[in-house]
Scaffold this active site. Structure first.
Site, PDB file in Angstrom:
ATOM      1  N   CYS A  78       0.910  -1.059   0.058  1.00 29.52           N
ATOM      2  CA  CYS A  78       0.086  -0.115  -0.079  1.00 29.52           C
ATOM      3  C   CYS A  78       0.973   1.378  -0.098  1.00 29.52           C
ATOM      4  CB  CYS A  78      -1.021  -0.047   1.295  1.00 29.52           C
ATOM      5  SG  CYS A  78      -1.629   1.682   1.584  1.00 29.52           S
ATOM      6  N   ILE A  79       0.637   1.989  -0.962  1.00 23.47           N
ATOM      7  CA  ILE A  79       1.423   3.249  -1.043  1.00 23.47           C
ATOM      8  C   ILE A  79       1.433   4.180   0.042  1.00 23.47           C
ATOM      9  CG2 ILE A  79      -0.315   4.704  -2.555  1.00 23.47           C
ATOM     10  CD1 ILE A  79       2.045   5.593  -4.049  1.00 23.47           C
TER      11      ILE A  79
END
Lengths: 130, 134
Positions: A78-79
């Site tokens: 997840c960024i």
């Protein structure tokens, strides 16, 4: 059966990352499919290329990387969670103006939509965490 | 894209760890995918929706107002476990007044909080297709 796996804890601090890795191997060994593995919270640290555990300990990040290579797994970090924790691939490092990056081969960075899509597409979504 | 029943299970206090804050980020994204979303608040998770949160002394962002916006994202099923409240000396009066607006009823505000006991919560969970716990 098609699985999406979510991993919410980092390596070493919690056993859940090990359990998830073992679960993924068992799923594949039984002929099932893994649609996606999504790393969230401290779980993003499973994608770090800079871990150096003592020689007699396992190197979890490398095990994920190899499992991905052998089985063409989609390992997504997840960024937003990665940005908070200082984990980035070469493209993201360039975009943020850093001169180094620390994501091990086999992982990719993307958004939370990938987790929701994983939940929709898979027959079972299994969460590993605290 | 298909619609599935998603449940987000909130088990932890809002501050102390980042789980509650990052859970909300997933919840808001799921709304953009137009899924059938429910939230569950159990154990210390019930503290996430208590009234009068004030974080000025602890250097943490107070994100409690985000729960009030959930209705605007069509997230209107917030299941709260009665036993978890009772075990912590709380009642529903200690919770924020969380509502959604019903466009089929002249935008009347309706409560989003659904009080359930432990066995009813188990039934609600059993009815879900994707359960993510935080």
């Amino acid at each position: 059966m098609k699985f999406t796996i979510m991993i919410n804890e980092g390596p070493y601090q919690h056993q859940s990352a090990d359990t998830a890795l073992q679960f993924c191997r068992a799923v594949l060994a039984q002929g099932h499919e893994i649609f996606r593995v999504f790393f969230y919270h401290d779980g993003v640290n499973n994608g770090s290329s800079l871990s150096v555990p003592p020689g007699d300990d396992r190197l979890l990040q490398k095990e994920w990387s190899e499992l991905s290579k052998e089985n063409d797994l989609d390992l997504v970090i997840c960024i937003a969670a990665a940005q908070r924790r200082g984990l980035m691939d070469a493209d993201e490092a360039k975009r943020q103006g850093f001169d180094s990056n620390n994501m091990i081969e086999g992982f990719r960075i993307s958004g939370l939509g990938q987790l929701i899509e994983g939940g929709i597409e898979a027959d079972r979504t299994v969460v590993f965490g605290d | 894209m298909a619609t599935k029943k998603f449940m987000f299970v909130n088990r932890k206090a809002p501050y102390g760890t980042v789980y509650a804050l990052e859970s909300l980020e997933v919840v808001l994204i799921s709304a953009a995918f137009e899924q059938d979303v429910s939230l569950a608040f159990i154990d210390d998770g019930v503290y996430q929706i208590t009234k009068g949160q004030d974080t000025t002394g602890i250097g943490q962002k107070n994100f409690s107002n985000t729960y009030k916006a959930l209705g605007d994202y069509e997230i209107k099923k917030l299941y709260v476990e009665k036993e978890s409240l009772e075990e912590r000396g709380l009642t529903q009066d200690d919770l924020m007044d969380l509502v959604w607006e019903d466009e089929d009823d002249d935008w009347a505000e309706k409560p989003s909080i659904i009080m359930v006991n432990r066995s009813e919560m188990a039934d609600v969970m059993a009815d879900q297709e994707v359960t993510l716990s935080f």
